[in-house]
Design a protein around this motif. Structure first.
Motif, short mmCIF file in Angstrom:
data_model
loop_
_atom_site.label_atom_id
_atom_site.label_comp_id
_atom_site.label_asym_id
_atom_site.label_seq_id
_atom_site.Cartn_x
_atom_site.Cartn_y
_atom_site.Cartn_z
N ASP A 1 -97.11 -19.42 -6.81
CA ASP A 1 -97.61 -19.74 -5.49
C ASP A 1 -96.77 -20.08 -4.75
O ASP A 1 -95.94 -21.19 -4.49
CB ASP A 1 -98.84 -20.81 -5.64
CG ASP A 1 -99.67 -20.99 -4.17
OD1 ASP A 1 -98.99 -20.10 -3.51
OD2 ASP A 1 -100.76 -21.41 -4.38
N ARG B 1 -97.05 -20.18 -1.21
CA ARG B 1 -97.39 -20.91 -0.07
C ARG B 1 -96.88 -21.91 0.44
O ARG B 1 -96.89 -22.15 1.60
CB ARG B 1 -98.95 -20.98 -0.10
CG ARG B 1 -100.04 -19.59 -0.24
CD ARG B 1 -101.50 -19.90 -0.37
NE ARG B 1 -101.77 -20.40 -1.63
CZ ARG B 1 -102.86 -20.67 -2.11
NH1 ARG B 1 -103.91 -20.65 -1.50
NH2 ARG B 1 -103.16 -20.99 -3.11
N PRO B 2 -96.56 -23.26 -0.49
CA PRO B 2 -95.88 -24.15 -0.01
C PRO B 2 -94.32 -23.99 0.82
O PRO B 2 -94.20 -24.52 1.83
CB PRO B 2 -95.61 -25.09 -1.01
CG PRO B 2 -96.67 -24.75 -2.08
CD PRO B 2 -97.03 -23.15 -1.91
N TYR B 3 -93.86 -22.78 0.40
CA TYR B 3 -92.57 -22.51 0.93
C TYR B 3 -92.98 -21.83 2.31
O TYR B 3 -92.10 -21.97 3.38
CB TYR B 3 -91.91 -21.45 0.13
CG TYR B 3 -91.32 -22.03 -1.22
CD1 TYR B 3 -90.16 -22.86 -1.28
CD2 TYR B 3 -92.18 -21.81 -2.35
CE1 TYR B 3 -89.79 -23.33 -2.37
CE2 TYR B 3 -91.81 -22.59 -3.59
CZ TYR B 3 -90.31 -23.35 -3.74
OH TYR B 3 -90.11 -23.91 -4.72
N VAL C 1 -95.14 -22.65 4.58
CA VAL C 1 -95.54 -23.65 5.16
C VAL C 1 -94.16 -24.32 5.94
O VAL C 1 -94.11 -24.76 6.83
CB VAL C 1 -96.28 -24.69 4.57
CG1 VAL C 1 -96.73 -25.87 5.39
CG2 VAL C 1 -97.99 -23.98 4.28
N LEU C 2 -93.33 -24.70 4.73
CA LEU C 2 -92.33 -25.60 5.11
C LEU C 2 -91.50 -24.74 6.13
O LEU C 2 -90.80 -25.23 6.86
CB LEU C 2 -91.47 -25.54 3.83
CG LEU C 2 -90.15 -26.14 3.83
CD1 LEU C 2 -90.11 -27.68 4.18
CD2 LEU C 2 -89.17 -26.31 2.35
#
Length: 422
Positions: free
Chosen positions: A296, A298-300, A302-303
């Motif tokens: 996944d 997605r955290p990157y 958002v960051l």
């Protein structure tokens, strides 16, 4: 008995020897492919950034109007959008390695002919040839990484995007001194043709030694057609690619003027922009390797969007006092580019799917990006300041965020395409 033993010995050892030779051959071929990928990446931006650095000399030498010069600066994004969609079809028919060989040949030819141009129209026409080759290279590199290094996708993506950024920075820094040392912009631009030949040579060897078990793209007809334009994933990744490219084009085109308006000298403003570029290099190297280890991304997403937001808000609130911090954060936000390329490779199961996704994403993405610098210039002229243009960039982060959140999930293009066709 001794005779029987001697007769059987070659029979037992020959296959092992052949297997060892075959394995060594495949290993050498992959080293050649890896070198070819990096050398191509090194040559995908100098043809563009060297022109930007020498634009004043080009305008004078070719009697180029301001409007024509503006067209020349917008031409890369327009050509990337126009030609990127052709590369997957050619790769499906001839193989991505052969398409890349042809792309590099077109780039070399254009770089050789461009310094000979006697008018602005001829210069632009030959530049289109260069950019068509670069567009094909942009699309096929993720395909080749996905094909030859599927277990090292993050590492190879990080390596070639870092080398790509290095080529862009070197050309921008060296173009003017090289032109001065060699007698003018014509000889200064010709220098890049010699370097581009280096990117051509490995693919001559790779195509000649191409093996049946290591082709660069599946022949047409062996897999069902994949249509990214009919999938949510394809459009989400195209929006993400387009918006991050829009941010990058505006940053490289306008950020120095924003810093200059905050009270910095032109040279200092230029150094701050170079810091953005420099920050992007380690990000381009490490981020794909890290993000490629997870299912996944997605955290990157958002960051990186968060870094852009803080950087832009800082530009509005304290453009002078915090300039160094804002430049660093904007440089980190630019890691969205290697992340987008990584997701092109991760979101398809096959090289054919990667080719289709890469072509669609880059074609739509660069057409979106082409309007960014123009709109920022219009907004600045209309308002006389940078508040509205920077707010515009903040607003454009919203579709970038949502596109990245959809594209960052662990899913595959072929699965969506198959469900759409049923």
């Amino acid at each position: 008995m001794p005779e029987t033993t001697q007769d059987q010995q070659p029979t037992r050892t020959a296959p092992a020897a052949e297997a060892g030779t075959g394995e060594r051959g495949r290993r050498r071929a992959r080293w050649l492919i890896a070198a070819g990928i990096l050398l191509v990446a090194l040559n995908l931006r100098p043809a563009i950034t060297s022109v930007g650095a020498l634009l004043d000399q080009l305008q004078s030498g070719l009697h180029m109007s301001g409007t024509t010069a503006g067209l020349l600066t917008t031409l890369p994004a327009l050509c990337f959008g126009a030609f990127s969609g052709l590369a997957p079809r050619l790769a499906a028919r001839f193989g991505a390695d052969r398409v890349l060989l042809a792309a590099m040949a077109a780039l070399v030819a254009g770089l050789v002919l461009r310094p000979l141009a006697g008018s602005a129209i001829v210069f632009i026409a030959v530049s289109v040839l260069c950019l068509a080759g670069i567009a094909a290279g942009n699309v096929t590199l993720p395909v080749l990484v996905r094909t030859y290094f599927p277990s090292r996708l993050g590492l190879l993506t990080g390596l070639y995007t870092t080398v790509l950024n290095l080529g862009a920075a070197l050309a921008s820094a060296v173009a003017v001194p090289a032109a001065s040392a060699t007698g003018g912009w014509r000889s200064g631009l010709a220098l890049w043709a010699a370097i581009a030949v280096l990117g051509l040579l490995p693919w001559l060897g790779a195509v000649r030694s191409r093996r049946a078990d290591a082709v660069a793209a599946a022949p047409a007809g062996r897999t069902p057609p994949v249509r990214p334009s009919r999938t949510r994933l394809g459009w989400a990744l195209a929006v993400y690619m387009g918006m991050q490219s829009l941010q990058a084009y505006v940053v490289f085109g306008w950020l120095a003027k924003i810093f200059a308006s905050a009270g910095f000298s032109s040279s200092t403003a230029g150094l701050l922009v170079s810091l953005v570029v420099a920050m992007g290099m380690p990000i381009a190297f490490f981020l794909p390797a890290l993000a490629g280890r997870t299912r996944d991304q997605r955290p990157y997403v958002v960051l990186l969007v968060g870094c852009y937001v803080v950087g832009y808000v800082g530009l509005l609130a304290a453009p002078h006092a915090g300039a160094l911090v804002w430049a660093l954060l904007i440089g980190i936000g630019g890691g969205a580019f290697p992340l987008a390329l990584l997701m092109v490779g991760l979101r398809a199961r096959t090289p054919a799917g990667t080719a289709g996704l890469s072509g669609f994403v880059q074609s739509i993405g660069y057409l979106i990006a082409a309007v960014g610098p123009l709109l920022v210039g219009v907004l600045h002229d209309a308002t006389g300041g940078w508040l509205v243009p920077v707010v515009f960039l903040l607003v454009m982060l919203v579709p970038q965020l949502f596109g990245g959140l959809v594209a960052g999930r662990n899913r595959y293009l072929e699965d969506e395409s198959a469900s759409e066709s049923r």
